[in-house]
Design an enzyme around this catalytic site. Structure first.
Site, mmCIF file in Angstrom:
data_model
loop_
_atom_site.group_PDB
_atom_site.id
_atom_site.type_symbol
_atom_site.label_atom_id
_atom_site.label_comp_id
_atom_site.label_asym_id
_atom_site.label_seq_id
_atom_site.Cartn_x
_atom_site.Cartn_y
_atom_site.Cartn_z
ATOM 1 N N ASP A 29 0.820 -1.209 0.000
ATOM 2 C CA ASP A 29 0.000 0.000 0.000
ATOM 3 C C ASP A 29 0.855 1.261 0.000
ATOM 4 O OD1 ASP A 29 -2.038 -1.802 0.296
ATOM 5 O OD2 ASP A 29 -2.885 -0.902 2.102
ATOM 6 N N HIS A 58 4.096 -2.066 3.084
ATOM 7 C CA HIS A 58 4.138 -0.739 2.466
ATOM 8 C C HIS A 58 5.461 -0.522 1.727
ATOM 9 C CE1 HIS A 58 1.282 -0.561 5.814
ATOM 10 N NE2 HIS A 58 0.620 0.328 5.092
#
Length: 274
Positions: free
Chosen positions: A78, A232
């Site tokens: 993400d 991430h």
């Protein structure tokens, strides 16, 4: 895990249309509607439990929380694109692994500055999904803002890739009924996760992030489970250290590494819309 806005506790008072995918079991909201008695306020814990039960009973075409392929794990990233995404793509090329990226337009970096990296990821066969334009909490904004957040990113990806994503992940995993219903009506598949590395909490402790994966894959008892992991690519420690470690461990445990689309048995042509 979904974070439900407090206003949804008394959803029976609203005039929202029925969701596209209907549960075969009565939802907490439907059960409340059948009760004409005065309803006491829910505690935060009760509200969370009711919302969790409601969403988990919905069909696979609306919200995805785990990989539907046995013996498989979909690694997802993400908040990118960012400068470290390129390093991650180098690792993925070497390992011949495809992953899923849920992108923002403007977050740690700007997609305008990293459009070449997005193109590289797409052309390399990775699955590109939406994480909204500004990484806003969709449970706290109007439907007009939800639409704007999704459309701005969709339109930019259309400009640079020629396609718009079908799959999306809400920032913070947060949705309320209105946002969720709008997304499904627009044809989006909402993707959550069942392994959270929490890499952002301890970026300098890769082992702690990896422990979440070890625990999940090790506690399954067998390989008849599918997983979706969350990390991430905006963190250099994740892109350079954690990702290779996750790939190595998953392979050692005999898991297949796939994209979210693969988890649902979909071909790449079904991951996007014109």
């Amino acid at each position: 895990m979904l974070v439900f806005a407090s206003s949804i506790a008394l959803i029976q008072a609203s005039s929202l249309p029925a969701p596209v995918v209907v549960s075969t079991s009565p939802t907490p909201q439907a059960q409340l509607m059948d009760n004409d008695a005065q309803i006491p306020p829910m505690t935060p814990e009760e509200e969370h439990t009711a919302a969790k039960h409601f969403f988990e009973k919905r069909g696979a075409g609306s919200i995805v929380k785990s990989c539907h392929l046995e013996n498989s794990i979909a690694i997802t990233f993400d908040d990118g694109p960012f400068e470290f995404t390129n390093d991650l793509l180098d690792t993925l090329d070497r390992e011949n692994v495809k992953v899923t990226f849920f992108l923002n337009g403007k977050n740690v970096g700007s997609i305008y500055d990293y459009s070449d990296i997005v193109k590289r990821a797409y052309r390399s066969g990775h699955h590109i999904g939406s994480h909204t334009w500004d990484h806003v909490d969709l449970s706290t904004v109007s439907l007009d803002e939800v639409a704007d957040q999704m459309n701005r990113l969709d339109n930019y990806l259309k400009d640079i890739l020629g396609v718009r994503p079908v799959f999306m992940r809400p920032p913070f995993g947060a949705l309320n009924w209105q946002a969720q219903n709008w997304l499904i009506n627009q044809g989006y598949t909402i993707v959550l996760w069942n392994i959270d590395t929490n890499d952002w909490r301890h970026p300098n402790n890769v082992e702690k992030s990896l422990d979440a994966l070890r625990h999940a894959l090790g506690s399954s008892g067998d390989q008849n489970h599918g997983f979706i992991s969350l990390a991430h690519d905006t963190l250099d420690s994740t892109a350079i250290k954690l990702a290779p470690a996750v790939i190595q461990y998953a392979k050692q445990q005999g898991f297949n590494l796939v994209t979210i689309g693969d988890c649902l048995g979909q071909s790449p042509s079904q991951w996007y819309r014109p």
